[in-house]
Motif scaffolding. Structure first.
Motif, PDB file in Angstrom:
ATOM      1  N   GLN A  42      42.436  50.650   9.284  1.00 22.16           N
ATOM      2  CA  GLN A  42      43.493  50.572  10.288  1.00 22.16           C
ATOM      3  C   GLN A  42      44.423  51.777  10.174  1.00 22.16           C
ATOM      4  O   GLN A  42      44.827  52.353  11.187  1.00 22.16           O
ATOM      5  CB  GLN A  42      44.276  49.267  10.132  1.00 22.16           C
ATOM      6  N   ASP A  43      44.778  52.147   8.961  1.00 19.52           N
ATOM      7  CA  ASP A  43      45.666  53.298   8.749  1.00 19.52           C
ATOM      8  C   ASP A  43      45.081  54.577   9.336  1.00 19.52           C
ATOM      9  O   ASP A  43      45.809  55.395   9.902  1.00 19.52           O
ATOM     10  CB  ASP A  43      45.940  53.511   7.259  1.00 19.52           C
ATOM     11  N   LEU A  62      30.063  46.117  14.727  1.00 14.75           N
ATOM     12  CA  LEU A  62      28.791  45.457  15.010  1.00 14.75           C
ATOM     13  C   LEU A  62      28.384  44.455  13.948  1.00 14.75           C
ATOM     14  O   LEU A  62      27.455  43.696  14.146  1.00 14.75           O
ATOM     15  CB  LEU A  62      27.674  46.495  15.180  1.00 14.75           C
ATOM     16  N   TYR A  63      29.041  44.423  12.819  1.00 15.14           N
ATOM     17  CA  TYR A  63      28.582  43.564  11.732  1.00 15.14           C
ATOM     18  C   TYR A  63      29.221  42.183  11.725  1.00 15.14           C
ATOM     19  O   TYR A  63      28.968  41.382  10.838  1.00 15.14           O
ATOM     20  CB  TYR A  63      28.709  44.267  10.396  1.00 15.14           C
ATOM     21  N   GLY A  64      30.036  41.881  12.723  1.00 15.37           N
ATOM     22  CA  GLY A  64      30.521  40.533  12.921  1.00 15.37           C
ATOM     23  C   GLY A  64      31.814  40.153  12.226  1.00 15.37           C
ATOM     24  O   GLY A  64      32.222  38.999  12.283  1.00 15.37           O
ATOM     25  N   HIS A  65      32.484  41.098  11.584  1.00 13.58           N
ATOM     26  CA  HIS A  65      33.705  40.768  10.844  1.00 13.58           C
ATOM     27  C   HIS A  65      34.960  41.402  11.447  1.00 13.58           C
ATOM     28  O   HIS A  65      35.950  41.617  10.751  1.00 13.58           O
ATOM     29  CB  HIS A  65      33.550  41.180   9.378  1.00 13.58           C
ATOM     30  N   ALA A  66      34.942  41.654  12.726  1.00 13.71           N
ATOM     31  CA  ALA A  66      36.076  42.305  13.380  1.00 13.71           C
ATOM     32  C   ALA A  66      37.336  41.456  13.339  1.00 13.71           C
ATOM     33  O   ALA A  66      38.444  42.000  13.281  1.00 13.71           O
ATOM     34  CB  ALA A  66      35.721  42.658  14.824  1.00 13.71           C
ATOM     35  N   LYS A  67      37.194  40.145  13.368  1.00 14.02           N
ATOM     36  CA  LYS A  67      38.385  39.292  13.330  1.00 14.02           C
ATOM     37  C   LYS A  67      39.189  39.564  12.065  1.00 14.02           C
ATOM     38  O   LYS A  67      40.410  39.718  12.124  1.00 14.02           O
ATOM     39  CB  LYS A  67      38.004  37.809  13.404  1.00 14.02           C
ATOM     40  N   GLN A  68      38.514  39.650  10.940  1.00 12.70           N
ATOM     41  CA  GLN A  68      39.197  39.938   9.681  1.00 12.70           C
ATOM     42  C   GLN A  68      39.674  41.393   9.635  1.00 12.70           C
ATOM     43  O   GLN A  68      40.795  41.671   9.195  1.00 12.70           O
ATOM     44  CB  GLN A  68      38.258  39.676   8.493  1.00 12.70           C
ATOM     45  N   ASP A  69      38.833  42.303  10.080  1.00 12.61           N
ATOM     46  CA  ASP A  69      39.163  43.730  10.011  1.00 12.61           C
ATOM     47  C   ASP A  69      40.340  44.101  10.899  1.00 12.61           C
ATOM     48  O   ASP A  69      41.040  45.077  10.618  1.00 12.61           O
ATOM     49  CB  ASP A  69      37.950  44.586  10.407  1.00 12.61           C
TER      50      ASP A  69
END
Length: 149
Positions: A42-43, A62-69
């Motif tokens: 994010q930084d 694409l790896y499915g963890h965008a909510k956390q990221d």
């Protein structure tokens, strides 16, 4: 005037093919693209948007963890006084994603202006960004007319 967009794959995601296709498509459409590549924090998005005076940030996952990221993503931009930045996200955003409309609603609530699935044609995102940036330019012009009146 060329519009600058920041492009990157967020978090620990290392999928590079899609981001390369997007870079080429947005450059061919006349945008100035700063591609941060894969495994972008994010930084790094905030720093690049500030450094390059960007109009938009395009996040890929694409790896499915965008909510956390992406948790706290827009707060980072607010803290850097970049609240007016247009933000898009696209890809395979959630593990086991069954209903994309639910996923879209989740990311819209997070603050993203537009949310795209992994099947979206780059041209659709390009046209959406042109429209969104033109709309924001028009709003800025209207505000400056009110100030000068």
């Amino acid at each position: 005037m060329t519009k600058t967009v920041i492009l990157g794959v967020i978090g620990s995601d290392a999928h590079v093919v899609g981001i390369t296709i997007l870079e080429q498509a947005f450059e061919a459409a006349g945008f100035d693209v700063v591609n941060l590549g894969v495994q972008t924090s994010q930084d790094q998005f905030v720093d690049a948007a500030t450094e390059h005076d960007a109009e938009a940030v395009l996040v890929s996952s694409l790896y499915g963890h965008a909510k956390q990221d992406c948790e706290g993503f827009h707060q980072q931009f607010a803290d850097a006084d970049l609240e007016d930045l247009t933000t898009y996200i696209g890809g395979n955003l959630a593990v086991g994603q069954d209903d994309f409309e639910e996923t879209r609603a989740f990311f819209r609530e997070m603050g993203f202006d537009r949310v795209f699935d992994s099947e979206t044609d780059p041209e659709e995102a390009i046209e959406a960004l042109r429209a969104d940036l033109d709309m924001r330019s028009s709003e800025s012009e209207q505000e400056s007319q009110y100030v000068s009146a």
